[in-house]
Structure formats: C-alpha cells, structure tokens
Write an enzyme that holds these catalytic residues in place. Sequence first.
Site: not given
Ligand code: NAD
Length: 247
Positions: A65, A91, A142, A155, A157, A159
């Site tokens: 993306v 996501n 986040s 990160y 910045a 978010k």
């Molecule tokens: P994760 O690492 O398990 O999943 C992230 C997914 O994004 C993976 O499938 C990865 O392959 C995909 N991805 C990464 N770069 C990409 C790209 N350039 N193009 C397409 N896909 C790409 O993480 P998660 O914990 O499931 O996080 C999902 C979202 O939630 C993220 O945006 C993360 O910042 C946000 N988030 C997570 C948490 C947490 O505690 N886990 C907290 C706050 C926010």
Amino acid sequence: MLKGKVALITGSVRGIGKAISLCFAKAGADIVINYTSDSSEVEAKKLVEELEQMGVKVLAIKADVSKSEEAKALITEAIKSFGKLDILVNNAGITKDMLLLRMTEQEFDKVIEVNLKGIFNCTKEASRAMMKTGGSIINMTSVVGLSGNAGQSNYAASKAGVIGFTKSVAKEFAGKKLRVNAIAPGFINTDMTNVLTDKVKEDIMRNIPMKRFGSSDEVAKVALFLASDLSSYVTGEVIRVDGGMAM
Ligand code: NAD
C-alpha cells in the site's frame, strides 16, 4: 449487518486485519483481503478458504500500500471484481522503534510511507468510487498517536498524521454519505506486540486501567460498528479500544 456490502481490508492475513476480515464475513460482507509479500501467500490462501466457508465471496490481492501504483491497482481490481466498494479498512501498518537520537532517516521514512502515505494512497483511489455510492472508511491509528511514546517518534508521528488525515477527509466527504473514522487501539496481542520484552509488557500493563491486553476480536467489533449502519451519524471520530489506557 453487512449483507450485500463489499469490504476491503489492507494488511489482512494476520492480526487485527485478519480478525476484521473474519468479523465482517460473519456479518455477511464479501471480502477483499490484501497481503504484501510472497511469503504471506500461503497464509492468504488459508484465510481465503476460511472466509469462503462462511458463505461469502472472497478475493485476495497482493499489493504494497505504500507504493501508489500498487495501491491504485489494489482498489481498481477490487472494484472491478465486485462492481463496487462499500467499506475500506486501512489497517496495514508497521513499527520500526528506536530512540530519536539513534533513529535512521530510513526508519523514519519507511514507517511514514506505510502507515500514513499508504492510507493516503488507498483512500484517494477508493474515495473516487465510494463518494458516488456512500460507504465507510476506517483508518487504523493508535493511542500512541494521541499520547506519544518514547522510542516510537516515527510511529507516533504517522499515527497522529492518520488522525488529522481522517478528520480532514471526513469533512470533505460528509456530504457524500461517505463516513471516515479512525480506531485507536491500545495494546493488542498480535505479532506486532509479541516482539516486546516481558519487562516492556509489564510497564505497559501498569498504565492500563482494565489490567489486561486487548484482543484483535475486540478491535474488530468496533470496526463492525463503524462499518455498519449502527454508526450512521458518526464521522471524523477516533474511537480508542485500549482498556482505558489513553484516558
Ligand atoms: P501485524 O504486524 O500483525 O499486522 C500488520 C499487517 O500489515 C501484516 O499483515 C503486514 O503484512 C501488513 N503490512 C505491513 N506493511 C504493509 C504494506 N506496505 N502493504 C500492505 N500490507 C502491509 O500488526 P497488527 O497488530 O495486526 O496491527 C494492525 C494495525 O493496527 C496496524 O496499523 C497497527 O499499527 C495498528 N495498531 C496495533 C496495535 C497493537 O497493539 N497490536 C496497537 C495500535 C495500533
């Protein structure tokens, strides 16, 4: 709740994205999942099978993306295959944590490119079609984008940028029945957080009033609310799913 709707979830073969795909399929939506590397192809195929068993139509598309041409192709192919797009969940996200003085320019740029520019790329392309039919766009931010966090300036910045972007685009499309909202998860048990040491996890836990980490399903349920008509008068909102962490 989502019968007849088409939903695209970026970065959806694992973690929160996977939980949202399963939750939306359970609610009756046809699903477009997205993965980024060849190594995720096996996981993507497994998820397609799991979703199809739920009786919905599914398409898996490989795209990074952060690359505008690939994001454009992702949205175009989804709309071409299903004839429309009702729900976009931005996501996909990454972390490259480091204290500012040791953070490289590449570590800063990469996180901004995926977490912020990726959302710009997908939203710009999808909204062209979605503004004609109405729909719901959900951006994953986040709590770190709200409160900051040492070691995560890149990160945080990205978010915080997602929040400003969400509110601006929500204002642009509010008259077109296209709602744009954000979810701010706190600490959710996924691969992204599994890499943290027990010491870091203990420190984080101390700041969570509910005294537990969240699950991907708990984020997915809020995404379902924002995707469905239950939130028909909600736009430009940021909903924390954090057990009270950033209260
Ligand atoms: P994760 O690492 O398990 O999943 C992230 C997914 O994004 C993976 O499938 C990865 O392959 C995909 N991805 C990464 N770069 C990409 C790209 N350039 N193009 C397409 N896909 C790409 O993480 P998660 O914990 O499931 O996080 C999902 C979202 O939630 C993220 O945006 C993360 O910042 C946000 N988030 C997570 C948490 C947490 O505690 N886990 C907290 C706050 C926010």
